[in-house]
Design a protein around this motif. Structure first.
Motif, PDB file in Angstrom:
ATOM      1  N   UNK A 115      -6.829   6.675   1.194  1.00 44.42           N
ATOM      2  CA  UNK A 115      -7.072   6.852   2.625  1.00 44.42           C
ATOM      3  C   UNK A 115      -6.027   7.664   3.354  1.00 44.42           C
ATOM      4  N   UNK A 116      -5.074   8.268   2.632  1.00 42.34           N
ATOM      5  CA  UNK A 116      -4.047   9.083   3.293  1.00 42.34           C
ATOM      6  C   UNK A 116      -4.465  10.550   3.244  1.00 42.34           C
ATOM      7  N   UNK A 117      -5.137  11.005   4.293  1.00 39.02           N
ATOM      8  CA  UNK A 117      -5.630  12.379   4.262  1.00 39.02           C
ATOM      9  C   UNK A 117      -4.992  13.249   5.341  1.00 39.02           C
ATOM     10  N   UNK A 118      -3.867  12.809   5.905  1.00 37.43           N
ATOM     11  CA  UNK A 118      -3.212  13.589   6.952  1.00 37.43           C
ATOM     12  C   UNK A 118      -2.324  14.665   6.311  1.00 37.43           C
ATOM     13  N   UNK A 119      -2.900  15.833   6.097  1.00 43.12           N
ATOM     14  CA  UNK A 119      -2.175  16.892   5.385  1.00 43.12           C
ATOM     15  C   UNK A 119      -1.170  17.605   6.272  1.00 43.12           C
ATOM     16  N   UNK A 120      -1.038  17.152   7.527  1.00 45.37           N
ATOM     17  CA  UNK A 120       0.015  17.716   8.386  1.00 45.37           C
ATOM     18  C   UNK A 120       1.376  17.115   8.048  1.00 45.37           C
ATOM     19  N   UNK A 124       6.196  13.466   0.852  1.00 42.72           N
ATOM     20  CA  UNK A 124       7.007  12.245   0.725  1.00 42.72           C
ATOM     21  C   UNK A 124       6.630  11.240   1.811  1.00 42.72           C
ATOM     22  N   UNK A 125       6.334  11.729   3.011  1.00 42.83           N
ATOM     23  CA  UNK A 125       5.942  10.819   4.097  1.00 42.83           C
ATOM     24  C   UNK A 125       4.581  10.197   3.817  1.00 42.83           C
ATOM     25  N   UNK A 126       3.663  11.018   3.325  1.00 42.24           N
ATOM     26  CA  UNK A 126       2.328  10.489   3.001  1.00 42.24           C
ATOM     27  C   UNK A 126       2.442   9.429   1.910  1.00 42.24           C
ATOM     28  N   UNK A 127       3.295   9.704   0.928  1.00 36.34           N
ATOM     29  CA  UNK A 127       3.453   8.749  -0.174  1.00 36.34           C
ATOM     30  C   UNK A 127       4.057   7.425   0.322  1.00 36.34           C
ATOM     31  N   UNK A 128       5.119   7.529   1.126  1.00 34.55           N
ATOM     32  CA  UNK A 128       5.761   6.310   1.633  1.00 34.55           C
ATOM     33  C   UNK A 128       4.778   5.483   2.458  1.00 34.55           C
ATOM     34  N   UNK A 129       4.028   6.140   3.323  1.00 35.24           N
ATOM     35  CA  UNK A 129       3.048   5.419   4.153  1.00 35.24           C
ATOM     36  C   UNK A 129       1.999   4.733   3.290  1.00 35.24           C
ATOM     37  N   UNK A 130       1.478   5.495   2.320  1.00 34.60           N
ATOM     38  CA  UNK A 130       0.411   4.941   1.475  1.00 34.60           C
ATOM     39  C   UNK A 130       0.918   3.728   0.695  1.00 34.60           C
ATOM     40  N   UNK A 131       2.152   3.799   0.193  1.00 38.87           N
ATOM     41  CA  UNK A 131       2.670   2.692  -0.603  1.00 38.87           C
ATOM     42  C   UNK A 131       3.040   1.500   0.274  1.00 38.87           C
ATOM     43  N   UNK A 132       3.152   1.731   1.578  1.00 38.18           N
ATOM     44  CA  UNK A 132       3.464   0.631   2.498  1.00 38.18           C
ATOM     45  C   UNK A 132       2.230  -0.114   2.955  1.00 38.18           C
ATOM     46  N   UNK A 133       1.056   0.431   2.626  1.00 39.81           N
ATOM     47  CA  UNK A 133      -0.193  -0.215   3.036  1.00 39.81           C
ATOM     48  C   UNK A 133      -0.527  -1.364   2.084  1.00 39.81           C
ATOM     49  N   UNK A 134      -1.159  -2.450   2.614  1.00 41.32           N
ATOM     50  CA  UNK A 134      -1.565  -3.537   1.703  1.00 41.32           C
ATOM     51  C   UNK A 134      -2.644  -3.066   0.725  1.00 41.32           C
ATOM     52  N   UNK A 135      -2.622  -3.641  -0.467  1.00 34.01           N
ATOM     53  CA  UNK A 135      -3.623  -3.277  -1.478  1.00 34.01           C
ATOM     54  C   UNK A 135      -4.980  -3.865  -1.065  1.00 34.01           C
ATOM     55  N   UNK A 139     -11.912  -3.998  -3.059  1.00 33.98           N
ATOM     56  CA  UNK A 139     -12.479  -2.790  -3.680  1.00 33.98           C
ATOM     57  C   UNK A 139     -12.584  -2.857  -5.182  1.00 33.98           C
ATOM     58  N   UNK A 140     -12.297  -4.007  -5.778  1.00 32.47           N
ATOM     59  CA  UNK A 140     -12.429  -4.154  -7.224  1.00 32.47           C
ATOM     60  C   UNK A 140     -11.236  -3.594  -7.986  1.00 32.47           C
ATOM     61  N   UNK A 141     -11.376  -3.578  -9.326  1.00 31.06           N
ATOM     62  CA  UNK A 141     -10.269  -3.212 -10.226  1.00 31.06           C
ATOM     63  C   UNK A 141      -9.737  -1.799  -9.938  1.00 31.06           C
ATOM     64  N   UNK A 142     -10.667  -0.866  -9.736  1.00 32.88           N
ATOM     65  CA  UNK A 142     -10.249   0.535  -9.523  1.00 32.88           C
ATOM     66  C   UNK A 142      -9.343   0.650  -8.303  1.00 32.88           C
ATOM     67  N   UNK A 143      -9.692  -0.070  -7.264  1.00 35.47           N
ATOM     68  CA  UNK A 143      -8.921   0.002  -6.036  1.00 35.47           C
ATOM     69  C   UNK A 143      -7.544  -0.660  -6.203  1.00 35.47           C
ATOM     70  N   UNK A 144      -7.515  -1.768  -6.949  1.00 34.22           N
ATOM     71  CA  UNK A 144      -6.245  -2.477  -7.191  1.00 34.22           C
ATOM     72  C   UNK A 144      -5.306  -1.614  -8.040  1.00 34.22           C
ATOM     73  N   UNK A 145      -5.903  -0.820  -8.935  1.00 37.80           N
ATOM     74  CA  UNK A 145      -5.068  -0.007  -9.835  1.00 37.80           C
ATOM     75  C   UNK A 145      -4.544   1.285  -9.179  1.00 37.80           C
ATOM     76  N   UNK A 146      -5.129   1.631  -8.036  1.00 36.30           N
ATOM     77  CA  UNK A 146      -4.761   2.911  -7.405  1.00 36.30           C
ATOM     78  C   UNK A 146      -3.266   3.054  -7.081  1.00 36.30           C
ATOM     79  N   UNK A 147      -2.632   2.035  -6.441  1.00 41.33           N
ATOM     80  CA  UNK A 147      -1.209   2.212  -6.117  1.00 41.33           C
ATOM     81  C   UNK A 147      -0.343   2.484  -7.346  1.00 41.33           C
ATOM     82  N   UNK A 148      -0.665   1.813  -8.461  1.00 40.38           N
ATOM     83  CA  UNK A 148       0.103   2.030  -9.688  1.00 40.38           C
ATOM     84  C   UNK A 148      -0.079   3.457 -10.200  1.00 40.38           C
ATOM     85  N   UNK A 149      -1.307   3.947 -10.130  1.00 40.47           N
ATOM     86  CA  UNK A 149      -1.577   5.325 -10.586  1.00 40.47           C
ATOM     87  C   UNK A 149      -0.858   6.327  -9.686  1.00 40.47           C
TER      88      UNK A 149
END
Ligand code: SF4
Ligand code: SF4
Length: 167
Positions: A115-120, A124-135, A139-149
């Motif tokens: 869900x991090x699509x703010x390309x402005x 590194x900022x997009x990554x930090x924000x995304x990893x700060x979001x709750x899992x 959304x099932x197994x695929x969604x749970x595995x996304x942060x690790x990937x």
């Protein structure tokens, strides 16, 4: 053809928000002129800086090349320095650039999935924000595995950038 002409138009990683989140102005830079040229300057401590991805980067080249800030004029990444000195040939450097860009695309794809699509924003900022979001457990197994990937893809990219461009 010099190293800059060979590598930089195929790269852009020091302008597009992958290597850096911002660029500070230096003594002698004309802040007013740079703002007129399209850079959005903000205060950063006692200095002024503009955020990356740079508003003057057209995805291949700098639109204000002849008037770019001092930091941009003096910056040479490690890869470029090694090509300029003859330590590395341009083909090998271009392969590393292509590898880094593939890794950036993989990280961006995973960021979009979480869900991090703010390309402005810088990568590194997009990554930090995304990893700060709750899992999202709904959304099932695929969604749970996304942060690790995402973490693995970002770590691999950082290794390429650190080893190839920042040293
Ligand atoms: S990261 Fe290096 S090779 Fe890439 S555009 Fe910047 S100076 Fe050129
Ligand atoms: S001003 Fe030009 S060289 Fe400097 S970050 Fe922006 S696009 Fe890159």
């Amino acid at each position: 053809m010099n190293g800059i002409d060979q590598l930089c138009p195929k790269c852009g990683l020091c302008c597009n928000g992958v290597l850096f989140a911002d660029v500070e102005l230096r003594k002698g830079d004309d802040a007013q002129r740079l703002a007129e040229l399209g850079l959005s300057l903000e205060k950063k401590g006692h200095k002024k800086a503009f955020a990356q991805p740079c508003a003057c980067f057209d995805r291949t080249l700098c639109r204000i090349y002849s008037e770019r800030p001092k930091r941009c004029r003096t910056f040479e990444c490690g890869l470029l320095k090694r090509v300029q000195s003859g330590e590395l040939d341009a083909d090998a450097a271009l392969k590393l650039i292509a590898q880094a860009k593939r890794q950036v695309e993989k990280v961006c794809k995973l960021l979009r999935h979480v869900g991090s699509d703010d390309e402005r924003l810088a990568l590194s900022q997009r990554y930090r924000r995304a990893m700060g979001e709750p899992v999202d457990l709904s959304g099932g197994k695929a969604s749970v595995e996304l942060p690790g990937k995402l973490m693995t893809a970002y770590r691999d990219l950082m290794q390429t950038l650190q080893g190839g461009f920042l040293t």
